[in-house]
Scaffold this active site. Sequence first.
Site, PDB file in Angstrom:
ATOM      1  CD  GLU A 181      14.415  -8.181  -1.936  1.00  0.00           C
ATOM      2  OE1 GLU A 181      15.118  -8.008  -2.965  1.00  0.00           O
ATOM      3  OE2 GLU A 181      13.520  -9.042  -1.854  1.00  0.00           O
TER       4      GLU A 181
ATOM      5  CB  ALA B 195      19.092  -8.288  -8.312  1.00  0.00           C
TER       6      ALA B 195
ATOM      7  CD  GLU C 221      12.733  -5.319  -6.094  1.00  0.00           C
ATOM      8  OE1 GLU C 221      12.111  -4.337  -5.634  1.00  0.00           O
ATOM      9  OE2 GLU C 221      13.697  -5.836  -5.500  1.00  0.00           O
TER      10      GLU C 221
ATOM     11  N   GLY D 104      17.237  -5.545  -4.114  1.00  0.00           N
ATOM     12  CA  GLY D 104      18.043  -6.492  -3.333  1.00  0.00           C
ATOM     13  C   GLY D 104      18.911  -5.815  -2.284  1.00  0.00           C
TER      14      GLY D 104
END
Length: 284
Positions: A138, A90, A158, A135
């Site tokens: 993910e 992200a 993260e 992300g």
Amino acid sequence: MTTFPVVPRQGAFRKPLATELQTLSDTTYVRVERDEELAIVVIDRQDKLNALNSDVFSQLGRAFDDLARDADLRGVIITGAGEKSFVAGADIGVLSQMDSLGAVRISREGQQIFLMIERFSVPVMAAIGGFALGGGLELALACHLRIASDNAKLGLPEVGLGIIPGYGGTIRLARVVGLGRAVELTLTGGMIDAEEALGLGLVTAVVSRESLLEQAKKRMRRVTRNGPIAVRMALESVYHALDTSMADALNFESTLFGVLASTEDMKEGMGAFSEKRKPEFQGR
Ligand code: COA
């Protein structure tokens, strides 16, 4: 091969929320290329290693919305533009400014789009060329199939930023690699290389960076040569079983098995076997 950009438009997939501290831009970050029965979705934000912001999510959602209406589609490959990165996570610039409510919305936005990919009606493969972090990993985990290039680096960094994976990573990684390795990867925030990922079953093949897309297409075609309704129902049965009881899962499997017995594809598949020829499935 035809290429068409996913043009951002007014009222596209969803509008960004004010708390996301950005507005939809006119830049095209997601494009879709078509190669016969396959669609290749390319995330292209190379100056930020293809990091995901609201524009990327919106265009990704729009791309899958459009692909869902394509009756001839048999498989999708998601990849990142450039040599260096699949998706480096992200956008940290956006994350650094979020408040609590904004963080929940950002997490749900990503979860919703990744769930749409996981539930997509034809198989989706992540072709991971380079970094698949946060992300990015993910997103790959929401795909049904994953292969990587030999320069790939995968991880969930993260916790090193003081947050947790918010797009399903704390759930899907354990389902793919098992609890022990998933917890270790998540808590250390460390990166693993492509060979380690192969050893964990996180990817099913490691190929050279140059051959990544061709290899992804080749492997996807091992799927798309099969009966398309059978492929879709096999996926449905596998994923349905993750969220239900054994009894319900077995019942669902039998129902789909029964549905397939009424298809022309079943007759064609079995007829081709006895006639010693290749089947020509029509998806009926
Ligand atoms: N969000 C926003 N920008 C990112 C990004 C991310 N997740 N990942 C990389 N970028 C940007 C960098 O800030 C840099 O931009 P700049 O040139 O404007 O400074 C550009 O992409 C190139 O990255 P850079 O760090 O210079 O490349 P590198 O080869 O030295 O390192 C990484 C590559 C992937 C190891 C490093 O960029 C990194 O750690 N990125 C963050 C990964 C992460 O934590 N993701 C999870 C977020 S929740």
